[in-house]
Design a protein around this motif. Structure first.
Motif, short mmCIF file in Angstrom:
data_model
loop_
_atom_site.label_atom_id
_atom_site.label_comp_id
_atom_site.label_asym_id
_atom_site.label_seq_id
_atom_site.Cartn_x
_atom_site.Cartn_y
_atom_site.Cartn_z
N ALA A 124 0.83 -1.20 0.00
CA ALA A 124 0.00 0.00 0.00
C ALA A 124 0.86 1.25 0.00
CB ALA A 124 -0.92 -0.01 1.22
N VAL A 125 1.88 1.28 0.84
CA VAL A 125 2.78 2.44 0.92
C VAL A 125 3.55 2.61 -0.39
CG1 VAL A 125 4.81 3.38 2.07
CG2 VAL A 125 3.01 2.32 3.43
N HIS A 126 4.09 1.51 -0.90
CA HIS A 126 4.91 1.56 -2.11
C HIS A 126 4.10 2.02 -3.32
CE1 HIS A 126 7.96 -0.74 -4.85
NE2 HIS A 126 8.10 0.56 -4.92
N ARG A 127 2.93 1.42 -3.51
CA ARG A 127 2.11 1.78 -4.66
C ARG A 127 1.55 3.19 -4.53
NH1 ARG A 127 -1.12 -4.05 -5.07
NH2 ARG A 127 0.69 -5.28 -5.80
N GLY A 128 1.25 3.59 -3.32
CA GLY A 128 0.79 4.96 -3.11
C GLY A 128 1.88 5.97 -3.43
N PHE A 129 3.11 5.64 -3.04
CA PHE A 129 4.24 6.52 -3.36
C PHE A 129 4.42 6.63 -4.87
CE2 PHE A 129 8.72 7.01 -4.49
CZ PHE A 129 9.02 8.21 -3.86
N ALA A 130 4.34 5.49 -5.57
CA ALA A 130 4.47 5.51 -7.03
C ALA A 130 3.38 6.37 -7.66
CB ALA A 130 4.41 4.08 -7.58
N ALA A 131 2.18 6.29 -7.13
CA ALA A 131 1.07 7.09 -7.66
C ALA A 131 1.32 8.58 -7.49
CB ALA A 131 -0.24 6.69 -6.97
N SER A 132 2.03 8.95 -6.43
CA SER A 132 2.32 10.37 -6.20
C SER A 132 3.27 10.92 -7.26
CB SER A 132 2.92 10.59 -4.81
OG SER A 132 4.28 10.15 -4.75
N SER A 192 -2.95 9.13 -11.16
CA SER A 192 -2.68 8.67 -9.80
C SER A 192 -3.84 7.84 -9.27
CB SER A 192 -2.43 9.88 -8.88
OG SER A 192 -2.20 9.46 -7.56
N ALA A 193 -5.08 8.29 -9.54
CA ALA A 193 -6.26 7.57 -9.07
C ALA A 193 -6.34 6.18 -9.70
CB ALA A 193 -7.52 8.37 -9.39
N ILE A 194 -5.92 6.07 -10.96
CA ILE A 194 -5.90 4.76 -11.63
C ILE A 194 -4.95 3.80 -10.91
CG2 ILE A 194 -5.18 3.56 -13.74
CD1 ILE A 194 -6.27 5.99 -15.29
N LEU A 195 -3.75 4.29 -10.59
CA LEU A 195 -2.77 3.45 -9.89
C LEU A 195 -3.29 3.05 -8.51
CD1 LEU A 195 0.53 5.34 -10.80
CD2 LEU A 195 -0.23 3.15 -11.69
N ILE A 196 -3.92 4.00 -7.83
CA ILE A 196 -4.46 3.70 -6.50
C ILE A 196 -5.63 2.72 -6.60
CG2 ILE A 196 -5.70 4.69 -4.54
CD1 ILE A 196 -4.08 7.28 -5.03
N GLY A 197 -6.53 2.97 -7.55
CA GLY A 197 -7.70 2.12 -7.71
C GLY A 197 -7.34 0.69 -8.09
N VAL A 198 -6.41 0.54 -9.03
CA VAL A 198 -5.97 -0.80 -9.42
C VAL A 198 -5.33 -1.51 -8.23
CG1 VAL A 198 -4.35 -2.10 -10.86
CG2 VAL A 198 -5.70 -0.25 -11.87
N GLY A 199 -4.52 -0.79 -7.48
CA GLY A 199 -3.86 -1.39 -6.32
C GLY A 199 -4.86 -1.85 -5.28
N ALA A 226 -0.38 -0.58 -16.56
CA ALA A 226 0.10 -0.13 -17.87
C ALA A 226 -1.04 -0.10 -18.88
CB ALA A 226 1.23 -1.04 -18.36
N VAL A 227 -1.87 -1.14 -18.87
CA VAL A 227 -3.01 -1.19 -19.78
C VAL A 227 -4.01 -0.09 -19.44
CG1 VAL A 227 -4.98 -2.57 -20.54
CG2 VAL A 227 -2.74 -3.65 -20.21
N ALA A 228 -4.32 0.05 -18.15
CA ALA A 228 -5.30 1.06 -17.72
C ALA A 228 -4.82 2.48 -18.05
CB ALA A 228 -5.57 0.91 -16.23
#
Length: 472
Positions: free
Chosen positions: A183-191, A224-231, A461-463
């Motif tokens: 959660a932390v890692h993917r959230g950071f990437a989304a930022s 960012s929302a896409i990355l968060i939502g997929v995660g 990547a697809v999204a």
């Protein structure tokens, strides 16, 4: 405080000199925005070269390779170019800006790192119940990342690990650690998609003509929302089942916290955003340069306000010296890597452009949709080979056709680059974010990159590609 004074007294003269030079690079880079300070730009470049040379003997061997490559490019420019300083100067300008930006952000990281209020906010997020823990961490790190950069992973990831370690059942503890760190890692990437304080946004907007951060933020938040939502969706779908006979112990905070503890983080973001917007509208200063000016001033103000009234001068001087003489030189590996990646990317990109043009390769002839998807694919692939995103983007970004040639908005190109940068941040075993998460999770960087985030990256990547097609 006594320990800090003892550390300062024991600090080597070389470290103090390096700290002063790095501080002056920030100052001169800011002053270079005004013609009256004509000497500032060249001074920043010279100090960047001297700083790197002073740091090289004490950095890792992999960082020295970057210095060797940079030196080889300088030699090549002198041998084959009639005006080598033109090419070299542009690369040094990129390197000095990157050093200044990194060191300026480090001032905020230093102040936030000694703040009890920031610690309380992190504890609140890390101690949420299972139903909202992933969301709290992946959204909460969005607020921490702009001011702490990779430190956001250290703070929230560290708190998550500490709270998980209090789980007595080893199987449940292992599951909990993985999900919280993801959660932390993917959230950071989304930022990285939207943060105006991140290198992804700053470098991307600097190489794409016509790109302006204030026009990019809203669509970048969608990325960012896409990355968060997929995660979040994948966390729910692939949530491990607790083995029969095992019972999870509820998380407990190390100190009592409430949602109100998040307010200081919110106020900090507002205090950064408003001056940056004002400087952009009133003085015409770019968002990146505005951040470079505002962050050290905000950090200094935070130090002064947080100190006892009668000890403010001493408190400020102590932390300023501690930051400049101890903390800044400790970032030697990061400073050498980032500055050389910027220099190599800028210089080699300038050298490659006429070669590509002479080869007859016309990237503008490719379909627009393919050009927009390429960064999403190539930046993470470059990361598998150890290419820092700064190096990759600085090298290949200038080779992309302009937005005007493609008939699209510059924003679309920036969105594509930052999306690829974000995916590289969760899939490259060589990035700082992956290595930090691996260390916190007691696993290898390859495990974090491929087993934890492989399917997630492919899905994102697809999204993101679909989103970009819609936007463009």
């Amino acid at each position: 405080m006594a320990t800090s004074l003892e550390q300062l007294k024991a600090t080597k003269l070389l470290d103090k000199t390096i700290g002063v030079m790095l501080g002056l690079i920030i100052l001169f880079t800011i002053l270079s925005n005004w013609d009256v300070f004509f000497f500032a730009g060249p001074a920043a470049k010279v100090l960047t070269v001297l700083s790197v040379l002073a740091l090289v003997p004490s950095v890792k061997g992999s960082r020295r390779v970057f210095v060797v490559v940079a030196f080889a490019l300088v030699v090549y420019a002198f041998v084959f170019y009639s005006a080598p300083w033109t090419v070299i100067s542009e690369g040094l300008a990129r390197a000095s800006f990157i050093v200044a930006f990194f060191c300026a952000l480090a001032t905020l990281r230093h102040v936030a790192g000694i703040s009890d209020k920031i610690t309380r906010a992190a504890v609140f997020l890390a101690s949420q119940p299972p139903g909202r823990r992933y969301s709290a961490l992946t959204l909460g790190v969005q607020a921490f990342a702009p001011m702490l950069n990779y430190g956001a992973i250290s703070v929230l990831g560290g708190m998550s690990r500490a709270s998980s370690d209090r789980e007595p059942d080893p199987e449940i503890r292992k599951i909990r650690i993985r999900r919280m760190l993801q959660a932390v890692h993917r959230g950071f990437a989304a930022s990285l998609c939207w943060s105006p304080l991140g290198f992804a946004m700053v470098i991307s907007t600097s190489i794409v003509d016509g790109a302006e951060i204030n026009h990019i933020i809203l669509p970048a938040l969608v990325s960012s929302a896409i990355l968060i939502g997929v995660g979040w969706t994948m966390d729910q779908i692939f949530k491990p089942t607790i083995p029969a006979g095992h019972h999870a112990t509820p998380l407990s905070a190390t100190l009592p916290t409430t949602a109100r503890d998040l307010l200081p983080v919110l106020w900090l973001i507002i205090l950064i955003a408003i001056p940056v917007i004002v400087l952009d509208l009133v003085a015409g200063l770019s968002a990146a340069m505005s951040v470079l000016l505002i962050i050290p001033l905000l950090s200094a103000g935070w130090l002064l306000v947080g100190a006892p009234p009668k000890e403010r001068g001493h408190h400020f001087a102590l932390h300023a010296c501690e930051f400049g003489f101890i903390e800044l030189p400790s970032f030697r590996n990061e400073i050498v890597l980032l500055s050389m990646a910027g220099f190599i990317g800028s210089t080699a990109g300038t050298m490659l452009a006429p070669i590509v043009a002479a080869s007859g390769l016309d990237l503008a002839a490719l379909p627009v949709w393919l050009l927009l998807i390429l960064p999403i694919l190539l930046i993470p692939l470059g990361g598998q080979l150890g290419m820092n995103p700064i190096l990759f983007v600085s090298l290949f970004g200038p080779l992309l056709p302009s937005a005007a040639e493609l008939g699209i908005s510059p924003t679309a190109i920036v969105l594509s680059i930052t999306a690829g940068w974000a995916l590289s941040g969760v899939t490259s075993p060589f990035t700082a974010s992956v290595m930090l998460v691996a260390r916190l999770g007691d696993v290898t960087p390859a495990t974090v990159s491929w087993r934890w985030n492989g399917l997630y990256t492919a899905t994102c990547a697809v999204a993101l590609a679909v989103w970009l097609m819609f936007w463009a």
